[in-house]
Design an enzyme around this catalytic site. Structure first.
Site, short mmCIF file in Angstrom:
data_model
loop_
_atom_site.label_atom_id
_atom_site.label_comp_id
_atom_site.label_asym_id
_atom_site.label_seq_id
_atom_site.Cartn_x
_atom_site.Cartn_y
_atom_site.Cartn_z
N HIS C 62 1.39 -9.90 5.54
CA HIS C 62 1.04 -8.83 4.68
C HIS C 62 1.57 -9.22 3.24
O HIS C 62 0.66 -9.10 2.36
CB HIS C 62 1.87 -7.55 4.87
CG HIS C 62 1.67 -6.32 4.05
ND1 HIS C 62 0.65 -5.37 4.30
CD2 HIS C 62 2.11 -6.01 2.59
CE1 HIS C 62 0.59 -4.54 3.62
NE2 HIS C 62 1.38 -4.79 2.41
N LYS C 104 -7.96 -0.11 -6.77
CA LYS C 104 -7.35 -1.13 -5.89
C LYS C 104 -7.54 -0.41 -4.54
O LYS C 104 -7.34 0.85 -4.44
CB LYS C 104 -5.83 -1.34 -5.95
CG LYS C 104 -4.93 -2.15 -4.75
CD LYS C 104 -5.28 -3.68 -5.15
CE LYS C 104 -4.23 -4.72 -4.36
NZ LYS C 104 -3.64 -4.17 -3.06
N GLU C 106 -5.93 0.01 -0.28
CA GLU C 106 -4.91 -0.58 0.52
C GLU C 106 -4.83 0.11 1.79
O GLU C 106 -5.26 1.21 1.88
CB GLU C 106 -3.62 0.04 -0.22
CG GLU C 106 -2.42 -0.69 0.32
CD GLU C 106 -1.88 -2.02 -0.04
OE1 GLU C 106 -1.86 -2.23 -0.97
OE2 GLU C 106 -1.73 -2.70 1.31
N SER C 107 -4.44 -0.71 2.83
CA SER C 107 -4.34 0.16 4.26
C SER C 107 -2.93 0.58 4.75
O SER C 107 -2.00 0.11 4.15
CB SER C 107 -4.93 -1.10 5.30
OG SER C 107 -3.79 -2.07 5.53
N HIS C 108 -3.00 1.61 5.44
CA HIS C 108 -1.77 1.95 6.05
C HIS C 108 -1.98 2.42 7.58
O HIS C 108 -1.72 3.47 8.05
CB HIS C 108 -1.01 3.16 5.30
CG HIS C 108 0.34 2.89 5.06
ND1 HIS C 108 1.18 4.01 4.99
CD2 HIS C 108 0.89 1.83 4.20
CE1 HIS C 108 2.39 3.53 4.38
NE2 HIS C 108 2.12 2.28 4.16
N GLN C 253 8.88 6.31 7.48
CA GLN C 253 8.87 6.66 5.99
C GLN C 253 8.34 7.83 5.70
O GLN C 253 7.19 8.13 6.19
CB GLN C 253 8.10 5.51 5.21
CG GLN C 253 8.36 4.01 5.60
CD GLN C 253 7.48 3.06 5.08
OE1 GLN C 253 6.89 3.14 3.93
NE2 GLN C 253 7.10 2.15 5.90
N GLN C 327 10.12 5.29 0.11
CA GLN C 327 9.13 5.52 -0.96
C GLN C 327 9.52 5.86 -2.29
O GLN C 327 10.56 6.04 -2.48
CB GLN C 327 8.00 6.48 -0.30
CG GLN C 327 7.51 6.09 1.10
CD GLN C 327 6.51 5.00 1.05
OE1 GLN C 327 5.55 5.03 0.15
NE2 GLN C 327 6.75 3.85 1.47
N SER C 548 -5.84 -6.52 6.19
CA SER C 548 -5.17 -5.96 7.38
C SER C 548 -5.28 -6.61 8.85
O SER C 548 -6.45 -6.55 9.19
CB SER C 548 -5.26 -4.70 7.62
OG SER C 548 -4.69 -3.88 8.45
#
Ligand SMILES: Nc1ncnc2c1ncn2[C@@H]1O[C@H](COP(=O)(O)OP(=O)(O)O)[C@@H](O)[C@H]1O
Ligand SMILES: [Mg+2]
Lengths: 233, 83, 769, 83
Positions: C62, C104, C106-108, C253, C327, C548
């Site tokens: 990552h 941008k 982003e993956s989660h 989280q 966070q 990812s």
């Protein structure tokens, strides 16, 4: 020029939109911080939309105790105009400046969409620029917008003509009551008619360049002097 | 027989509880300095038809495991009273 | 890596009670023997557990991109309008008149698979921070989602939870969701994809970079307290279970959008007020990566005292504090004499600001806890000398074989039913159920919201409009990664051009399986090759993105899904073109050439139950000409509507145009005659083929000739197919002697009910999960 | 002395509780036919420093009246235990 104070609570997120809408309508608009204890000589106070204090516990339940609210109470008591939009409406109910409460949407989901609402009363400081009851299309965006009050209160609101905004009846081509509010109530005012709370967001539709100016007359109402009695009613 | 069951579902210890923080902060501002360790969760009340108090509780726990509580983030507590 | 003799790092001591570093512990940290040897060489001694944790975080896929770096280097990343390319928290492109966009994606994915609501919510939080740490105010978010089929309760539960998580977070912060996509396929059942994109606005002079500099400058932790959230579980997996270890169990989280909103306002005030020299989100690998990366970028060292970091729980070790992924936290660098001002700004926004260290000149990443030195690593090499791998790439035979597949059972030739099946497929059906849970109008700048080809917002106080979209047809990438990669960029650009916007640049989220598998790395390398070529051809550089890997589950790897997030510019927001037919009597003009490629089509997949064939080749030149035509036609106000022709082909594009926007008072009829339009193609191929570079448009009859002339000018084939019919009228498609007919409002109902119908029992679904 | 206080806030009888209805429906779908009369509200836990159990309860009630419950729509219930 009419001076409009937009109160910023931590978590307000329609404050800038409300300020811009008021200015577009010809008012002088400025921010008041939630910790301030004075309203900077405002004629009109707007409690904007957003998620004050994250809407934790209940929408508006914590913001209601912000230092600035004492001044807002006093302003209202003195007959000054106080407008609550979405979260602002929730705060006004929690602060008992308006009766009833706004509860979780009947559909249990946040709802963001345009709805058709009837401006039913044009004898309030937020609507008198409409010269007659008018149907407009306004965006709603809330998770707790279902207006609830006891039977007595509801009957009184109707009897005294205090339902200012009502969601359109279901019909082909209309977007009706999005949250299960009792009697399709989308906005009300107090008995003195100087405190108004509504769930929809007129401040988001004031620029024809973006497709609709259905909300502009609400802010023109704030910026314009009160019509003479017997005038536009 | 039917029983009234009270379920309390609260964020598991160690898991951030922004709502609890906000309420604690607000209580402080309102002069309730004596309040601390605030956690906010859900209270669920229901009537359960069952042969015995124990059965009612057992069923209620099943409901918690399957639906009422989030096993990853929440703990729950079940109380049963005769209805 | 450098051949110079390793600088011997000063000795660091183990933190009291800490486990010794054994080969087993090294393995738990997902570090190979080779990587550990590299660490020994780099330090010239054995690492402490804290240091091991730092390495394992920064050398993780990552943070280090160790498998993808060489391939990513092949992307075009430059251009006159690129103010910031890859390498910062977000890319930045110049618009006009001093305005710029930062964006941008982003993956989660994995957090969302465990806890869909919090996983998705914190994904949005992270991407918002990436954008406002550049000095930009977030003005739009989008999301790209993939789940297994909705007939499985677990997939419905994941879908419902993810959407609610995204909505609750973005709605609270007050950033409108202007678009996104959702796809459903078996490959995602064990491993959903949750990609979030954020777009922010800034004045060029407000741009700030995450580079620590100025020896003696102070590091300040701002925002939420640090808890044990998301700490790499491996570190104590093999500790025998004691109360102590139980108490240190890594936690899910949890997002706090309210604190995020305060952090957003405070950060922008700190940046625009000139109070600070650098700022970075404490995201993945938390304090470790934010501090180490800022130091490396600035070519300086840092010293941090973890005992000074505000914590949520007592007894946290330096290891935990460094690796926590709590966070809503920021790391800020300020000159010593400004620390009090920084404190004051944070206090106004009810946020904690705690000085935790300072910038040093010895280039070391040094961590103390109450004066005890627990970590001392040469900072530059910690970041720059991360291992780099060049995995083998080989296409699986099965994959090649899939391209030769054709549908087994004979064609039903029931065009009428086929369209209804496609409109009822959750992949094509209206995503209203999703986007009605997202505030799409807050900030009062939305010109086109979800439900359009792309989202469009106005740059406040200007005439400019910015168009945004995310797209990827993963089935095409699955069948042919190279073609699929090109197609994803082409569709995104087409979506923007349909609104009248000129594509400017992209951010990409490359979701793939395990890169150590040759067939997966092949998909990755080939998809990237396609993306690079398309971006080259369109002049849309890659300004950043996210990789990812390891999106696998017992049920196998996900479809390779390189999601493309693209941003475009409308010089005048009033030139924007609606996505659906607007007026009875308008002329319907088909732009682009139809050859009728059915390989990889939705028709084959959904109607003929065949996932295979060769996807239509992507003609980048034709795509570019179509884009330029659409933009020129929009400028000349010749178009009343333009709809991209992609999944489902021509017939679905016509149907969607007729069905109208989500809040239209009902659909509009259509009467078209396609006789002689594409004579070479079969009926199926003509109506359902998925050739690229096409759009279904409508125009005022009096503008038809001008539009056709403009098409000729741009070398784009144009075919006048018929007219827009009356409100709630019939949809009629003539082919020679045959006329296929539907009632538009029947199609509209099918299109809008498809997802709600399947989600009716969503609440009960958790139990099935 | 400090006490752990459990507060339950539930929608007042007669006020529509769509969440309760939805949960009841879902329980039915899951085969918990024995569940009925489901109401969903909030559970709040907090530690209250007070001289006596009664004082702790009295203070907690004050907190409910002022902040934790909405007098227009909700009823509340307070339980105190030694912490
Ligand atoms: N997850 C989502 N969030 C917000 N909007 C979405 C989402 N998924 C789809 N939409 C919206 O629904 C519409 C249709 O999506 P899609 O079928 O992907 O369109 P296209 O194929 O033109 O990209 C688009 O306006 C898109 O922005
Ligand atoms: Mg798409």
């Amino acid at each position: 020029m009419v001076r409009v104070a937009v109160v910023r609570f931590p978590g307000s997120n329609c404050d800038e939109d409300a300020r811009r809408a008021a200015e577009r309508a010809g008012a002088e608009a400025f921010f008041v911080w939630h910790r301030d204890t004075a309203l900077g000589g405002a004629d009109v106070v707007i409690l904007p939309g957003g998620f004050s204090y994250g809407d934790y516990l209940r929408s508006g339940a914590i913001a209601r105790f912000s230092p600035v609210m004492a001044a807002v109470q006093a302003h209202a008591a003195a007959g000054g105009t106080v407008i609550g939009i979405c979260n602002g409406f929730q705060i006004l109910c929690e602060a008992h400046l308006l009766p009833g409460a706004l509860m979780r949407n009947a559909g249990l989901r946040f709802v963001s969409k345009p709805v058709d609402v009837l401006v039913e009363r044009v004898d309030t400081p937020f609507t008198w620029a409409f010269d007659r009851p008018t149907q407009v299309r306004l965006p709603v965006a809330h998770g707790e917008g279902r207006y609830v009050a006891d039977g007595v209160t509801l009957a009184m609101l109707e009897a005294e003509g205090r339902v200012v905004l009502r969601y359109a009846r279901p019909a082909a081509g209309t977007e009706p009551n999005p949250n299960g509010a009792e009697r399709d109530i989308a906005g009300i005012c107090n008995a003195e008619r100087n405190v108004v709370g509504i769930m929809p967001h007129p401040e988001r539709v004031v620029d024809p360049a973006l497709g609709s100016a259905d909300g502009l007359l609400f802010f023109r109402s704030l910026a314009a002097p009160r019509p003479v009695a017997g005038g536009t009613r | 027989m039917s029983y009234r069951v009270h379920v309390r579902v609260v964020p598991r210890a160690g898991i951030l509880d922004p709502q609890g923080q906000a309420v604690e902060h607000a209580l402080g501002v309102l002069g309730f300095a004596e309040a601390s360790g605030v956690r906010v969760g859900r209270a669920i009340e229901l009537t359960v038809a069952a042969g015995s108090r124990d059965e009612a509780e057992a069923r209620a726990r099943k409901m918690c495991d399957r639906l009422l509580a989030n096993p990853v983030t929440e703990d729950y507590l079940v109380e049963v009273e005769e209805a | 890596m450098s051949q110079a003799a390793p600088p011997r790092a000063p000795a660091a001591s183990a933190f009291p009670g800490e486990r010794p570093v054994t080969p087993e512990v090294v393995r738990e940290h997902n570090l190979t023997e080779g990587e550990y040897a590299r660490i020994l060489d780099l330090l010239g001694r054995a690492p402490t557990l804290t240091e091991l944790g730092v390495f394992s975080a920064l050398w993780s896929e990552h943070c280090s991109y160790k498998h993808s770096k060489p391939v990513l280097r092949t992307f075009p990343t430059t251009g006159p309008h690129v103010l910031q390319g890859p390498g910062e928290n977000a890319g930045v492109l110049a618009l006009r008149d001093g305005w710029a966009v930062a964006f941008k994606i982003e993956s989660h994915n994995h957090p969302s698979a465990v806890e869909p609501y919090q996983g998705a919510a914190t994904g949005v939080g992270g991407i918002l921070r990436d954008v406002f740490t550049m000095g930009a105010r977030p003005v739009a978010v989008l999301n790209s989602l993939r789940f297994g089929p909705l007939d499985q309760p677990r997939n419905r539960w994941l879908f419902a939870g993810v959407v609610k998580g995204i909505g609750d977070y973005g709605n609270c912060v007050g950033v409108p969701t202007l678009g996104g996509e959702v796809g459903f396929a078996d490959g995602y059942s064990g491993n959903p994809l949750v990609n979030a994109m954020c777009v922010g606005l800034l004045r060029e002079e407000q741009l700030i970079r995450a580079r620590a500099h100025g020896v003696g400058n102070v590091l300040i932790a701002v925002g939420a307290r640090t808890g044990r959230d998301g700490i790499h579980g491996a570190s104590f997996a093999s500790e025998e279970l004691s109360e102590a270890s139980e108490a240190r169990r890594p936690q899910v989280q949890v997002g706090d959008p309210f604190t995020e909103k305060l952090l957003l306002e405070a950060s922008l005030e700190l940046i625009h007020g000139g109070y600070i020299v650098a700022i970075q989100d404490m995201g993945a690998a938390g304090l470790t990566s934010s501090s180490a990366e800022m130091a490396a970028r600035g070519g300086v060292g840092v010293e941090i005292d973890t005992a000074k970091v505000p914590v949520r729980e007592p007894g946290m070790t330096p290891y935990e504090i460094l690796l926590s992924e709590s966070q809503e936290r920021m790391l800020v660098v300020a000159e010593p004499h400004r620390v009090d001002e920084v404190r004051a700004v944070c206090e106004k926004w009810e946020l904690i600001a705690a000085p935790i260290g300072h910038v040093t000149d010895d280039g070391l990443f040094r961590v103390l806890h109450d004066g005890l030195l627990v970590c001392a690593i040469p900072g530059q090499r910690l970041v720059d000398d991360a291992p780099v791998y060049h995995p083998e790439a080989r296409e699986a035979e099965a994959a090649a074989a899939r391209r030769e597949l054709v549908p087994a059972e004979p064609a039903p030739h029931d065009v009428h039913r086929a369209l209804e099946i496609l409109l009822d497929s959750p992949n094509i059906a209206s995503k209203k159920w999703v986007f009605e849970q997202y505030d799409s109008t807050v900030q009062a700048a939305t010109a086109m919201g979800p439900g359009s080809e792309a989202g469009v917002f106005q740059v406040p106080g200007t005439t400019m409009g910015v168009a945004v979209t995310v797209d990827c047809n993963a089935r095409l990438v699955y069948l042919d990664p190279y073609v699929g990669g090109k197609a994803a960029v082409a569709e995104a650009a087409r979506n923007l051009a349909c609104t009248g916007a000129r594509p400017l640049g992209i951010t990409d989220n490359l979701n793939f399986g395990n890169p150590e598998k040759p067939e997966v790395f092949f998909q990755f390398r080939e998809a990237c090759r396609g993306i690079a070529e398309a971006c080259e051809a369109f002049g849309t550089p890659v300004t950043g993105g996210n990789v990812s890997f390891y999106n696998e589950s017992p049920t196998g790897a996900v479809y390779p899904t390189p999601t493309i997030g693209m941003v475009g510019l409308l010089d005048n927001v009033q030139d924007r073109v609606p996505s659906h037919f607007m007026h009875h009597g308008d002329e319907i003009v088909l732009l682009g050439a139809t050859r009728g490629h059915l390989g990889g089509s939705a028709y084959w997949a959904e109607v003929r139950k065949c996932i295979g064939g060769r996807p239509a080749p992507v003609d980048l030149d034709a795509e570019r000409r179509l884009q330029q035509l659409l933009v020129a036609a929009a400028r000349a106000r010749l178009l009343r509507s333009a709809h991209d022709c992609s999944e489902g082909g021509l017939l679905v594009a016509l149907a969607e145009s007729a069905i109208g926007g989500p809040y239209a008072p009902g659909g509009l009829g259509v009467r078209v005659d396609l006789t002689g339009y594409a004579p070479a193609a079969t009926v199926e191929a003509l109506l359902f083929g998925e050739d690229g570079a096409r759009a279904v448009t409508s125009c005022l009859a009096s503008n038809r000739e001008a539009l056709l002339a403009l098409a000729v000018e741009h070398g784009v084939p144009a075919f006048v197919a018929g007219q827009v019919g009356p409100r709630r009228g019939p949809v009629e498609v003539r082919l020679g002697e045959t006329i296929y007919g539907w009632q538009v409002d029947t199609l509209r109902r099918i299109y809008h009910d498809a997802i709600p119908r399947r989600m009716a029992e969503a609440l009960a679904d958790r139990a099935g999960a």
